[in-house]
Design an enzyme around this catalytic site. Structure first.
Site, PDB file in Angstrom:
ATOM      1  N   ALA A  34       0.823  -1.210   0.000  1.00  0.00           N
ATOM      2  CA  ALA A  34       0.000   0.000   0.000  1.00  0.00           C
ATOM      3  C   ALA A  34       0.856   1.259   0.000  1.00  0.00           C
ATOM      4  CB  ALA A  34      -0.937  -0.009   1.215  1.00  0.00           C
ATOM      5  N   CYS A  94      15.036  -6.628   4.462  1.00  0.00           N
ATOM      6  CA  CYS A  94      13.853  -6.378   5.288  1.00  0.00           C
ATOM      7  C   CYS A  94      13.079  -5.265   4.605  1.00  0.00           C
ATOM      8  CB  CYS A  94      14.237  -6.067   6.720  1.00  0.00           C
ATOM      9  SG  CYS A  94      15.528  -4.820   6.912  1.00  0.00           S
TER      10      CYS A  94
END
Length: 891
Positions: A264, A365
């Site tokens: 998003a 990450c």
């Protein structure tokens, strides 16, 4: 300096570690110093960046004004001033000196070692060309090259100037691939295995977004990384690399939900449809905010313990020391050890894939500078013994933490905030409601002030050091440095005495802000301090054995220098927190080795589990409806004594089960009774000595030390219990099989094992037969071992229907022996159209089982009470006068 309102205050009470001493406080531009009166203790020097929280409390009943200090080293001390003005001056001065507006005002820019350190090469201890050359880049393999695409830090400001990329990838391809990775942190080489050419690369997350973007250049870059074994210019291109399989991994350190949720924001995770030669693994390591909250819970538990000890010593005349009031439950609920365990699991996964599978791993990450640095550096620590030396560990931190852009300034919070200075004195305001309101507004403004830089703090590097300590504790002889080295490194991480850990990237250290010389020239490197002879002598581990890391060693237990730590063996680093191991982790319970038991446990004194016998006066629970000497368990019900035994019952044992009388009046006799502990009636001495001794051993096992001792015996001596009961049944079986005369009606010690016609019902005095007997004599069959499995090929007197049989079991009804006429299950005439209806198995498994059981009951009843036979042979025709037409058995 103008920030120092008062530089010296005398007659101050300092409470630390449960001890209160008097002394003088000194405030310098960079340290708070407390000098104890009379030199009772060593002076306490506290650098201001080491202070994490300061609380000014209201005036006590004794007229003292306390100020409590909490440090990042998990130490707490309280200063009590006799004058409130002195307390306010010290509180405000420390606040102004701690909350630095710029990193250039920290102690590192003013520190000059005296005398100077012998070595001055700390800032150049790590050379990318030397380190990667040690791994074999350019010599063992030509698959990798240095690129100058980031020589002025314009391509990626958070990456180092020297980057290693695949030789087959051009800088133009890197330019396009950088647009697809967050912060332009493309996949670059971090480690090349010393033996099999497997690699560890690192990057940031891809910018996938909601539209599922993809980059051909990024896919080609990663494909080339995963094929670097077979690069055209490599010297190993024609060699066979054994064990190199398609187990290449893309490690996403985040939880799956977090990685998907980032789509998003325009980021996300790789779509593995476009990365054919790899698999993706999510490790589930939480983000920096979860780590900060987890450590905060640990700190809260430590502070509560310190406050409780201080309160106890304040109320008592004699000071209490050595008392542990730390809540270990709160420490466990913090989840700190769980986070470390997950990081270790990811480390083992990477280490195994690189060393055992000879494959490649790409780690990332979100931005690739927190969890990625942890996993990459810990994996290399396990793979390469060089990084377990002092110099190698320093190079590892320089390479994977400092050069690849871990944000030390933001994560460590070197520029403190007003939030960490709390004044709880509003209730003592004597200036009326206006002063109280002004104090309240000031407090609220302090609480809700902008703290964006505070939200960026997280103990990421601290977590790395504590994880290294877990590996060091499991493999102490494989590390050249000791625990003190790690502890000192943690201290100087926050002391700001050296310039190594003050900035967010290599660019900030090498270039600075353009005003004056760069920080690398204005500050001292922490490695110069650690490499000084005095520190080196204290940080060496005496039992370090480099021979254990010989990759050519083939002695038993050799591991080629590669470590695989146990991710479940994690404990709090109690030395870092200033506590004892027992206080933080609990008492270490050694593994209890059970003594070898040769025979059954005869008395409570012989029981290794429970040595406290139950007094004979204590009443025992009522007897079960089935005597223990003949009590067995259903074939499909778990047996608490013999979980793996398949028990079968013979006719006399089944006959002794009085299923219709569940209630029993008489209970167990006391242990001191001379008669049987399980029999409900007086016993005679007609039983043989061998059976008496066998039964006595079994009874002593069950009744030796009370109910509590019984369960102890069952848990520790199950094999001994089985031997005792086995011997009891063997003795009884031999005794009964040797008797040829009819069974005497007089009761005996072994009457529970006799035929049903000679036994009385439980709790009754007269014997009841199953049906009117036609014979006055009955010769029972030999009693077999009821613990053994019954394997009968023909219907006999011992094959009787058991209410515990499972109708859904896989056992099939056995066909009658040839020559024996099968008995119809009902008095209806036989259907002439069917040759042998008894041989046809019913379609319903329940009906099949019931019909088989009915035939067994009929055969048993017929043979048992036929006056012309003792035990009819299979060839004899049974009489039909006493048949059971309904197939339900006799009452």
């Amino acid at each position: 300096m103008d920030a120092i309102r008062v530089s010296k205050v005398e007659h101050v009470q300092c409470t630390k570690g449960g001890t209160t001493l008097s002394g003088t406080i000194h405030l310098t531009p960079h340290h708070l110093i407390f000098h104890y009166d009379g030199g009772k203790e060593k002076e306490m020097w506290v650098p201001y960046p080491l202070i994490s929280l300061v609380t000014r409390l209201p005036q006590t009943l004794q007229g003292q004004c306390p100020v409590t200090f909490h440090c990042r080293t998990f130490e707490t001390f309280s200063l009590e001033f006799s004058s409130e003005s002195d307390a306010v001056d010290v509180f405000e001065s420390v606040k102004e000196l701690t909350v630095a507006p710029s990193v250039h005002q920290l102690y590192a820019f003013f520190y000059t070692p005296n005398p100077p350190f012998p070595t001055q090469s700390g800032w150049s201890i790590y050379s990318p060309r030397e380190e990667f050359g040690r791994m074999g880049v350019g010599t063992r393999t030509k698959a990798w090259r240095f690129t100058d695409i980031n020589k002025d830090y314009s391509f990626c400001p958070t990456y180092p100037a020297k980057l290693l990329v695949p030789t087959r990838i051009s800088d133009t391809t890197l330019q396009y691939a950088g647009k697809y990775r967050s912060k332009c942190r493309i996949p670059v080489l971090s480690y090349l295995h010393w033996s099999n050419f497997a690699t560890i690369t690192r990057s940031s997350q891809p910018m996938v977004g909601l539209t599922q973007n993809r980059s051909i250049q990024d896919e080609k870059l990663i494909e080339t990384v995963f094929q670097s074994h077979f690069a055209p210019d490599s010297r190993v291109s024609n060699a066979v690399v054994y064990g190199a399989t398609t187990t290449n991994l893309i490690i996403d350190a985040r939880p799956t939900t977090n990685a998907v949720a980032n789509t998003a924001k325009g980021a996300g995770t790789e779509n593995m449809d476009h990365y054919k030669e790899a698999k993706k693994v999510y490790l589930g390591i939480d983000h920096i905010h979860a780590m900060r909250e987890s450590l905060g819970k640990v700190v809260d538990a430590l502070r509560e313990a310190d406050a409780l000890i201080a309160s106890i010593n304040h109320d008592l005349s004699d000071q209490v020391t050595g008392v542990s009031v730390l809540d270990r439950g709160a420490l466990r609920r913090s989840g700190w050890l769980r986070h470390i365990s997950i990081i270790l699991e990811g480390t083992i996964l990477i280490t195994r894939n690189v060393h055992v599978n000879s494959s490649h791993v790409l780690i990332h990450c979100s931005d690739g500078w927190d969890r990625t640095s942890q996993l990459s550096s810990l994996s290399q620590l396990c793979l390469d013994p060089f990084y377990r030396t002092i110099k190698g560990f320093e190079i590892l931190i320089e390479k994977d933490w400092l050069s690849y852009g871990h944000k030390f300034l933001d994560r460590c919070g070197h520029l403190s905030s007003d939030k960490f200075f709390v004044s709880n004195t509003e209730t003592n305001s004597n200036g009326g409601s206006a002063d109280a309101a002004q104090a309240f507004l000031a407090s609220m403004q302090n609480r809700f002030a902008s703290q964006n830089h505070v939200k960026e703090t997280s103990p990421v590097f601290h977590q790395f050091l504590e994880t290294v300590r877990q590996i060091q504790r499991q493999f102490p002889q494989r590390f050249e440095f000791n625990e003190r080295f790690l502890h000192q490194l943690y201290y100087h991480l926050y002391s700001c005495q050296f310039g190594t850990f003050l900035f967010n990237s290599e660019r900030d250290r090498r270039l600075g802000d353009g005003n004056g010389p760069p920080p690398s020239e204005r500050t001292v490197s922490v490695w110069d301090f650690f490499n000084s002879p005095s520190e080196m002598e204290q940080n060496l581990y005496e039992l370090y054995d480099p021979l254990l890391d010989d990759p050519a060693s083939r002695v038993p237990g050799a591991d080629m220098g590669v470590l695989f730590p146990n991710p479940k063996d994690v404990r709090f680093w109690h030395g870092l927190y200033g506590r004892t191991d027992e206080e933080m982790n609990g008492r270490h319970m050694p593994v209890f080795v059970r003594p070898e038991v040769v025979g059954p446990v005869e008395t409570a004194e012989d029981d290794p589990v429970n040595r406290v016998a139950t007094p004979s006066s204590v009443p025992l629970p009522p007897s079960p409806s089935i005597p223990p000497s003949t009590q067995t368990f259903p074939r499909n019900v778990a047996n608490p004594l013999l979980e793996t035994s398949d028990l079968s019952l013979s006719a006399p044992e089944l006959a002794s089960l009085n299923l219709g009388s569940p209630s029993v009046v008489e209970s167990f006799r006391p242990f001191s009774s001379a008669s049987s502990n399980f029999s409900m009636k007086p016993t005679s001495s007609a039983t043989s000595d061998s059976s008496s001794r066998s039964l006595a051993k079994a009874q002593d096992f069950f009744a030796g030390g009370g109910v509590k001792s019984v369960w102890g015996k069952l848990s520790s001596n199950a094999s001994a219990a089985f031997s005792a009961v086995q011997g009891a049944y063997d003795g009884v079986a031999k005794d009964l099989s040797s008797r040829s005369s009819p069974v005497s009606p007089s009761p005996s010690r072994t009457e529970e094992l006799s035929a049903r016609t000679n036994l009385t019902s439980w709790g009754e005095e007269e014997a009841h037969t199953i049906a009117p007997s036609r014979s006055t004599s009955f010769n029972p069959p030999s009693i077999r071992n009821p613990w053994a499995t019954l394997n009968s090929s023909k219907p006999s007197a011992s094959s009787v229907f058991s209410p515990y049989d499972n109708p859904w079991s896989s056992s099939q009804p056995q066909a009658p022996v040839s020559g024996e006429e099968p008995k119809p299950p009902s008095p209806l005439p036989i259907d002439p159209t069917v040759s042998d209806p008894s041989l046809r198995a019913p379609a319903n498994p329940i009906a099949r089982s019931n019909s088989s059981a009915s035939r067994r009951v009929d055969n048993f009843a017929e043979k048992d009470f036929n006056s012309n036979s003792e035990l009819s042979s299979p060839s004899q025709e049974p009489s039909s006068t006493s048949s059971d037409p309904l197939g339900v058995g006799f009452a």
